[in-house]
Design a protein around this motif. Structure first.
Motif, short mmCIF file in Angstrom:
data_model
loop_
_atom_site.label_atom_id
_atom_site.label_comp_id
_atom_site.label_asym_id
_atom_site.label_seq_id
_atom_site.Cartn_x
_atom_site.Cartn_y
_atom_site.Cartn_z
N GLY A 524 0.80 -1.22 0.00
CA GLY A 524 0.00 0.00 0.00
C GLY A 524 0.83 1.27 0.00
O GLY A 524 0.38 2.31 0.47
N MET A 525 2.03 1.23 -0.55
CA MET A 525 2.88 2.40 -0.53
C MET A 525 2.38 3.46 -1.50
O MET A 525 1.86 3.17 -2.57
CB MET A 525 4.33 2.03 -0.84
CG MET A 525 4.55 1.42 -2.21
SD MET A 525 6.29 0.98 -2.47
CE MET A 525 7.05 2.59 -2.75
N ASN A 526 2.53 4.71 -1.09
CA ASN A 526 2.15 5.86 -1.90
C ASN A 526 3.32 6.81 -1.89
O ASN A 526 3.44 7.67 -1.01
CB ASN A 526 0.89 6.52 -1.34
CG ASN A 526 0.41 7.68 -2.20
OD1 ASN A 526 1.07 8.07 -3.16
ND2 ASN A 526 -0.73 8.25 -1.84
N SER A 527 4.22 6.66 -2.85
CA SER A 527 5.47 7.40 -2.85
C SER A 527 5.68 8.12 -4.17
O SER A 527 6.02 7.50 -5.18
CB SER A 527 6.65 6.44 -2.59
OG SER A 527 7.89 7.08 -2.80
N PRO A 528 5.49 9.45 -4.20
CA PRO A 528 5.80 10.20 -5.42
C PRO A 528 7.24 10.00 -5.87
O PRO A 528 7.52 10.00 -7.07
CB PRO A 528 5.53 11.66 -5.02
CG PRO A 528 4.54 11.56 -3.90
CD PRO A 528 4.92 10.31 -3.16
N ALA A 529 8.14 9.83 -4.92
CA ALA A 529 9.54 9.61 -5.27
C ALA A 529 9.72 8.31 -6.05
O ALA A 529 10.44 8.27 -7.05
CB ALA A 529 10.40 9.59 -4.00
N ALA A 530 9.07 7.24 -5.59
CA ALA A 530 9.18 5.96 -6.28
C ALA A 530 8.62 6.08 -7.69
O ALA A 530 9.22 5.57 -8.65
CB ALA A 530 8.45 4.88 -5.49
N GLU A 531 7.48 6.72 -7.86
CA GLU A 531 6.89 6.87 -9.18
C GLU A 531 7.80 7.70 -10.09
O GLU A 531 7.90 7.44 -11.29
CB GLU A 531 5.50 7.48 -9.07
CG GLU A 531 4.51 6.56 -8.36
CD GLU A 531 3.07 6.96 -8.58
OE1 GLU A 531 2.83 8.06 -9.12
OE2 GLU A 531 2.17 6.17 -8.20
N ALA A 532 8.45 8.72 -9.52
CA ALA A 532 9.36 9.53 -10.32
C ALA A 532 10.57 8.72 -10.78
O ALA A 532 11.04 8.86 -11.92
CB ALA A 532 9.83 10.74 -9.51
N MET A 533 11.07 7.83 -9.92
CA MET A 533 12.20 6.99 -10.31
C MET A 533 11.81 6.02 -11.42
O MET A 533 12.59 5.77 -12.34
CB MET A 533 12.75 6.22 -9.11
CG MET A 533 13.34 7.07 -8.00
SD MET A 533 14.49 8.36 -8.53
CE MET A 533 13.54 9.84 -8.18
N VAL A 534 10.59 5.47 -11.33
CA VAL A 534 10.13 4.58 -12.40
C VAL A 534 10.04 5.35 -13.71
O VAL A 534 10.44 4.85 -14.78
CB VAL A 534 8.77 3.96 -12.04
CG1 VAL A 534 8.23 3.14 -13.21
CG2 VAL A 534 8.90 3.07 -10.81
#
Length: 604
Positions: A524-534
């Protein structure tokens, strides 16, 4: 990691440099496409690099599977389909090699074409491509399949489809996809969607589970099945693609059968009794101690260890942050501290298996455990204030004690973190200020004895914190249903990761998965940083930029403390009949989808 992987990665980087020059020229049809650089095999290749092109045809292979199935549609969220159904009977426009990080060669499509920026991709079908009923595979079938999967299929198809601005037929046998976003991986992903026969689904609800046998174009057809008990695939003697270079040395068995049993223990018993012919063993200690039964001693069954050079991926106990208890990283870190990996590994594996230290460990994509530097630090900088401690500064898993079940030092650290988060031991029970106990449920699939053994030891350690979780064991269908709906607090979690991670990472870690059912974002992670890295990964135009973005993502995931990781193995352990053989040359990914049974063969 052995030197061979570095050599292959260096080759990939060199190929990228050459490929970039080639891509500056006008687009033209190609026999294959690589994420970076050029495909390793030339247009006139004879066979894939890791097959035996002279492998004999014939014989059969029988597998044992735990659980059961109640559907023959593996492309939707509803129902449980048998393993192998899509792999053996349905094809894609392009086929993936497991000896290169991410390269596709023509399968149903004879060619692929794209521009330098990969803003579009075009595929041209082979004129001889046929479904198993003899009807031609048409562009209409292709376009219907893509739209149907993208709108009614499993969530794993929808993210890619949402990035397509336009799909159009450009010739009698050609289709072009124009993309709505900059994403260099899309040109490859669009070649990997299953192609189904449109006419079979007329008047039917594709999104509903059914036992209708799908009509595909693959090398096998479904011969017979009984829901929950078995399914048998028969090699199609009229298979249209049997002479393709991509298929030479593959699809060698006349019959592939999957028998279903109650749980993993019964699967193993069936194998030792000779009811099945191949068995993967994931427990190193069991491999050493229990593979001495009669068929092994007589030589009828042999043990093979298949090395691989892929990332470790992540395996362990995932914490569902939708539960307020696990929304606090300090509680998650305390749960990790209470997990004495060294003792558990020694007890269950004889200490032989290395620990998963990050999501891409064992590969060039893995994060460094010290402070972020260079391009990795630059990518993380805009998000640094909102990232968990250790993401930028460096994070490492705690070290336990192999000689004692309880590591007192780590438990003291865990208690201190829990106190910071508002939890204290009251009358021997960890409670918050309102007197509510810290409690949660661990959901496990019944029959997975190795997993149960890990959890049993862990729960005993948690009792020393005043925490005693409820363990719930459910059958495979219930496990899928509950995890699809995220109805658990902690569960056993496995995600295999490749040397070319891309758009699928959004399905794994993207914010939509917080509420959208059926994604792989169990935590259930909600991480703008992770999405930006993808986004940086899939948009990278160089291998160096891609590696930096992946290492940055690895830091975000690992320091997020979402999973209590266990171990991985640098080899796959397969016990099998001595009539079953595989090629001497092992592909880069080792035992990976596309290896067994695809390149194996039967010989008396």
């Amino acid at each position: 990691m052995g030197p061979e992987i570095f050599a292959r990665i260096r080759t990939a980087i060199a190929a990228f440099c050459l490929g970039t020059l080639a891509q500056n020229a006008a687009a033209e049809p190609q026999h294959g496409i690589a994420m970076y650089g050029r495909p390793a095999l030339p247009p006139d290749f004879v066979s894939l690099s890791y097959v035996n092109p002279e492998a004999p045809k014939g014989g059969r292979i029988v597998f044992g599977e735990p659980g059961g199935f109640d559907s023959l549609n593996p492309y939707i969220l509803k129902g449980t389909a048998p393993w192998g159904l899509g792999l053996h009977t349905v094809e894609t426009l392009m086929g993936r090699t497991i000896d290169e990080p991410f390269t596709l060669y023509g399968l149903l499509a004879e060619s692929v074409e794209t521009d330098a920026s990969r803003s579009w991709v075009e595929f041209t079908l082979r004129p001889q491509a046929r479904f198993s009923d003899g009807s031609p595979v048409s562009i209409e079938d292709v376009m219907w399949s893509y739209e149907t999967l993208g709108t009614q299929g499993h969530p794993r198809y929808r993210n890619t489809w949402s990035k397509v601005a336009k799909m159009e037929q450009t010739g009698e046998r050609s289709v072009r996809f124009t993309f709505a976003t900059e994403d260099r991986e899309l040109a490859l992903l669009m070649g990997m969607r299953p192609i189904l026969k449109k006419a079979q689904w007329e008047g039917k609800d594709f999104a509903q589970s059914s036992l209708d046998v799908p009509v595909g174009s693959g090398p096998y057809v479904v011969e017979s099945f009984e829901p929950g008990r078995f399914i048998t695939f028969r090699r199609n003697p009229d298979y249209w693609g049997r002479d393709l270079s991509f298929n030479r040395g593959q699809h060698n068995f006349d019959e592939i059968r999957y028998d279903y049993f109650g749980d993993g223990d019964v699967v193993f018993q069936a194998f030792t009794a000779g009811e099945t012919m191949s068995h993967r063993e994931t427990n190193a200690a069991k491999w050493l101690a229990q593979y001495n039964f009669a068929a092994i001693r007589s030589g009828e069954v042999v043990k093979s260890e298949i090395p691989n050079q892929r990332p470790s991926g992540i395996t362990g106990l995932v914490m569902n942050t939708r539960n307020p208890v696990f929304a606090d990283w300090r509680v998650r870190e305390a749960m990790i501290l209470a997990f004495n990996f060294e003792f558990i590994n020694q007890t269950l594996n004889g200490g032989t298996e290395p620990r998963i230290t990050s999501y891409f460990s064992n590969s060039v994509l893995a994060m460094d455990h010290g402070p972020a530097e260079g391009r990795v630090a630059e990518l993380l900088a805009p998000f640094a204030a909102d990232l968990p401690p250790g993401t930028v500064e460096g994070y490492g898993l705690p070290e336990g004690n192999a000689d004692r079940a309880i590591d007192r030092g780590n438990l003291r650290k865990a208690i201190a973190l829990l106190e910071e988060a508002g939890w204290t031991v009251q009358d021997g029970v960890m409670k918050n200020a309102d007197g509510k106990p810290l409690s949660f449920e661990i959901v496990l699939a019944s029959g997975a004895t190795g997993t149960h053994s890990v959890v049993d030891i862990y729960v005993e350690a948690l009792k020393n914190l005043g925490v005693e979780p409820q363990i719930t064991m459910v059958d495979s269908a219930q496990y899928k249903e509950r995890t699809n709906a995220y109805e658990f607090d902690m569960a056993w979690y496995t995600r295999a990761l490749s040397l070319s991670p891309g758009n699928e990472q959004i399905l794994y870690w993207g914010a939509k998965g917080v509420t959208e059912p059926g994604t792989r974002n169990w935590m259930g992670m909600n991480s703008p940083a992770a999405e930006a890295m993808v986004a940086d990964m899939v948009g990278a135009e160089s291998q160096e930029e891609f590696i930096a973005a992946t290492r940055a993502l690895d830091r975000i995931l690992t320091a997020g403390r979402y999973v209590i990781p266990v171990w991985f193995s640098r080899v796959s352990r397969i016990a099998h009949s001595n009539h079953l053989h595989y090629p001497e040359r092992i592909p880069l990914y080792g035992d990976w989808p596309g290896f067994q049974p695809e390149v194996w063969w039967f010989e008396d």
